[in-house]
Design a protein around this motif. Structure first.
Motif, PDB file in Angstrom:
ATOM      1  N   LEU A   6      -1.716 -10.982   0.585  1.00 44.75           N
ATOM      2  CA  LEU A   6      -1.786  -9.633   1.139  1.00 44.75           C
ATOM      3  C   LEU A   6      -1.272  -8.563   0.185  1.00 44.75           C
ATOM      4  N   LEU A   7      -0.733  -8.965  -0.986  1.00 41.29           N
ATOM      5  CA  LEU A   7      -0.121  -8.022  -1.915  1.00 41.29           C
ATOM      6  C   LEU A   7      -1.179  -7.281  -2.729  1.00 41.29           C
ATOM      7  N   TYR A   8      -1.133  -5.947  -2.671  1.00 38.16           N
ATOM      8  CA  TYR A   8      -2.058  -5.107  -3.419  1.00 38.16           C
ATOM      9  C   TYR A   8      -1.283  -4.030  -4.158  1.00 38.16           C
ATOM     10  N   CYS A   9      -1.798  -3.617  -5.300  1.00 35.71           N
ATOM     11  CA  CYS A   9      -1.213  -2.521  -6.076  1.00 35.71           C
ATOM     12  C   CYS A   9      -1.705  -1.211  -5.479  1.00 35.71           C
ATOM     13  N   ALA A  10      -0.804  -0.267  -5.240  1.00 34.50           N
ATOM     14  CA  ALA A  10      -1.193   1.026  -4.691  1.00 34.50           C
ATOM     15  C   ALA A  10      -1.957   1.856  -5.729  1.00 34.50           C
ATOM     16  N   GLY A  11      -1.758   1.571  -7.012  1.00 37.58           N
ATOM     17  CA  GLY A  11      -2.425   2.337  -8.070  1.00 37.58           C
ATOM     18  C   GLY A  11      -3.874   1.948  -8.275  1.00 37.58           C
ATOM     19  N   CYS A  12      -4.110   0.683  -8.573  1.00 34.91           N
ATOM     20  CA  CYS A  12      -5.479   0.239  -8.881  1.00 34.91           C
ATOM     21  C   CYS A  12      -6.178  -0.379  -7.669  1.00 34.91           C
ATOM     22  N   ARG A  13      -5.436  -0.597  -6.583  1.00 39.06           N
ATOM     23  CA  ARG A  13      -5.967  -1.158  -5.328  1.00 39.06           C
ATOM     24  C   ARG A  13      -6.519  -2.572  -5.484  1.00 39.06           C
ATOM     25  N   ARG A  14      -6.043  -3.257  -6.491  1.00 40.75           N
ATOM     26  CA  ARG A  14      -6.449  -4.657  -6.679  1.00 40.75           C
ATOM     27  C   ARG A  14      -5.333  -5.578  -6.213  1.00 40.75           C
ATOM     28  N   ARG A  15      -5.718  -6.792  -5.935  1.00 40.28           N
ATOM     29  CA  ARG A  15      -4.754  -7.773  -5.454  1.00 40.28           C
ATOM     30  C   ARG A  15      -3.790  -8.166  -6.563  1.00 40.28           C
ATOM     31  N   MET A  16      -2.512  -8.251  -6.213  1.00 41.00           N
ATOM     32  CA  MET A  16      -1.499  -8.670  -7.179  1.00 41.00           C
ATOM     33  C   MET A  16      -1.378 -10.192  -7.127  1.00 41.00           C
ATOM     34  N   GLN A  64      11.852  -7.031  -0.797  1.00 41.03           N
ATOM     35  CA  GLN A  64      11.293  -5.852  -0.143  1.00 41.03           C
ATOM     36  C   GLN A  64      10.350  -6.234   0.995  1.00 41.03           C
ATOM     37  N   VAL A  65       9.554  -7.271   0.790  1.00 43.28           N
ATOM     38  CA  VAL A  65       8.634  -7.725   1.836  1.00 43.28           C
ATOM     39  C   VAL A  65       9.421  -8.281   3.011  1.00 43.28           C
ATOM     40  N   VAL A  66      10.476  -9.047   2.740  1.00 46.10           N
ATOM     41  CA  VAL A  66      11.322  -9.589   3.811  1.00 46.10           C
ATOM     42  C   VAL A  66      11.903  -8.446   4.634  1.00 46.10           C
ATOM     43  N   ARG A  67      12.382  -7.402   3.967  1.00 45.30           N
ATOM     44  CA  ARG A  67      12.944  -6.240   4.681  1.00 45.30           C
ATOM     45  C   ARG A  67      11.886  -5.529   5.513  1.00 45.30           C
ATOM     46  N   ALA A  68      10.692  -5.363   4.963  1.00 49.34           N
ATOM     47  CA  ALA A  68       9.631  -4.633   5.657  1.00 49.34           C
ATOM     48  C   ALA A  68       9.132  -5.378   6.893  1.00 49.34           C
ATOM     49  N   LEU A  69       9.123  -6.708   6.833  1.00 45.83           N
ATOM     50  CA  LEU A  69       8.587  -7.500   7.942  1.00 45.83           C
ATOM     51  C   LEU A  69       9.668  -8.033   8.885  1.00 45.83           C
ATOM     52  N   VAL A  95      -0.717  -8.532   9.489  1.00 45.35           N
ATOM     53  CA  VAL A  95      -0.715  -7.509   8.444  1.00 45.35           C
ATOM     54  C   VAL A  95      -2.052  -7.508   7.715  1.00 45.35           C
ATOM     55  N   ALA A  96      -2.601  -6.305   7.493  1.00 46.81           N
ATOM     56  CA  ALA A  96      -3.859  -6.190   6.747  1.00 46.81           C
ATOM     57  C   ALA A  96      -3.597  -6.168   5.247  1.00 46.81           C
ATOM     58  N   ALA A  97      -2.521  -5.465   4.822  1.00 49.44           N
ATOM     59  CA  ALA A  97      -2.203  -5.374   3.394  1.00 49.44           C
ATOM     60  C   ALA A  97      -0.752  -4.946   3.205  1.00 49.44           C
ATOM     61  N   ILE A  98      -0.171  -5.412   2.105  1.00 47.90           N
ATOM     62  CA  ILE A  98       1.155  -4.981   1.674  1.00 47.90           C
ATOM     63  C   ILE A  98       0.935  -4.332   0.312  1.00 47.90           C
ATOM     64  N   THR A  99       1.219  -3.029   0.213  1.00 41.58           N
ATOM     65  CA  THR A  99       0.966  -2.313  -1.029  1.00 41.58           C
ATOM     66  C   THR A  99       2.270  -2.071  -1.777  1.00 41.58           C
ATOM     67  N   PRO A 124      10.216   2.754  -6.598  1.00 42.64           N
ATOM     68  CA  PRO A 124       9.414   1.595  -6.195  1.00 42.64           C
ATOM     69  C   PRO A 124       9.620   1.289  -4.722  1.00 42.64           C
ATOM     70  N   GLY A 125       8.586   0.844  -4.105  1.00 41.27           N
ATOM     71  CA  GLY A 125       8.669   0.508  -2.695  1.00 41.27           C
ATOM     72  C   GLY A 125       7.466  -0.278  -2.246  1.00 41.27           C
ATOM     73  N   VAL A 126       7.528  -0.714  -1.019  1.00 44.06           N
ATOM     74  CA  VAL A 126       6.482  -1.540  -0.437  1.00 44.06           C
ATOM     75  C   VAL A 126       6.007  -0.863   0.845  1.00 44.06           C
ATOM     76  N   GLY A 127       4.701  -0.781   1.017  1.00 43.19           N
ATOM     77  CA  GLY A 127       4.129  -0.248   2.250  1.00 43.19           C
ATOM     78  C   GLY A 127       3.390  -1.352   2.980  1.00 43.19           C
ATOM     79  N   VAL A 128       3.413  -1.298   4.303  1.00 42.02           N
ATOM     80  CA  VAL A 128       2.760  -2.320   5.119  1.00 42.02           C
ATOM     81  C   VAL A 128       1.688  -1.647   5.968  1.00 42.02           C
ATOM     82  N   ARG A 129       0.464  -2.178   5.891  1.00 44.79           N
ATOM     83  CA  ARG A 129      -0.618  -1.716   6.763  1.00 44.79           C
ATOM     84  C   ARG A 129      -0.878  -2.819   7.786  1.00 44.79           C
ATOM     85  N   TRP A 130      -0.573  -2.521   9.032  1.00 43.68           N
ATOM     86  CA  TRP A 130      -0.671  -3.508  10.110  1.00 43.68           C
ATOM     87  C   TRP A 130      -2.092  -3.602  10.626  1.00 43.68           C
TER      88      TRP A 130
END
Length: 119
Positions: A16-26, A56-61, A74-78, A85-91
């Motif tokens: 589910l990990l994606y880069c917010a910049g290039c929108r590709r999967r990490m 960061q993912v543990v904290r977000a979820l 979760v649809a994506a974690i950006t 730096p930070g992590v965004g979650v799209r549910w």
């Protein structure tokens, strides 16, 4: 620094990990001295430290969904590319909850047992 994330938990949210910049999967980059996640070449100057990212993912979820079952909710974690730096979650919101239909006082169809002919 270990975050205590097991391989099963990592398998639950890593796709589910994606880069917010290039929108590709990490993806986890292997073969180096430490564990890191990277994305498309030319997007980031430095890969993201895996320990920090998992924390960061543990904290977000936390308290919302277990890491193993993250893909179900979760649809994506950006991961932010610039700035703090930070992590965004799209549910996921694939369950539409609507009003239940009204029920009439009596059923409209009545079932009568079938009589067998006496032969």
């Amino acid at each position: 620094m270990s975050t205590g994330v097991t391989s099963q938990q990592l398998a639950g949210f890593a796709p589910l990990l994606y880069c917010a910049g290039c929108r590709r999967r990490m993806r986890e980059v292997t073969g180096g001295p430490q564990r890191v996640f990277g994305c498309a070449p030319g997007c980031r100057r430095q890969p993201v430290d895996a320990g920090w990212l998992e924390e960061q993912v543990v904290r977000a979820l936390a308290g919302k969904v277990s890491l193993v079952r993250a893909a179900e909710a979760v649809a994506a974690i950006t991961v932010a590319r610039h700035g703090p730096p930070g992590v965004g979650v799209r549910w996921r919101n694939d369950r539409w909850i609507g009003r239940q239909p009204d029920m009439p006082a009596r059923p409209t169809t009545v079932f009568v047992p079938v009589r067998r002919s006496r032969a």
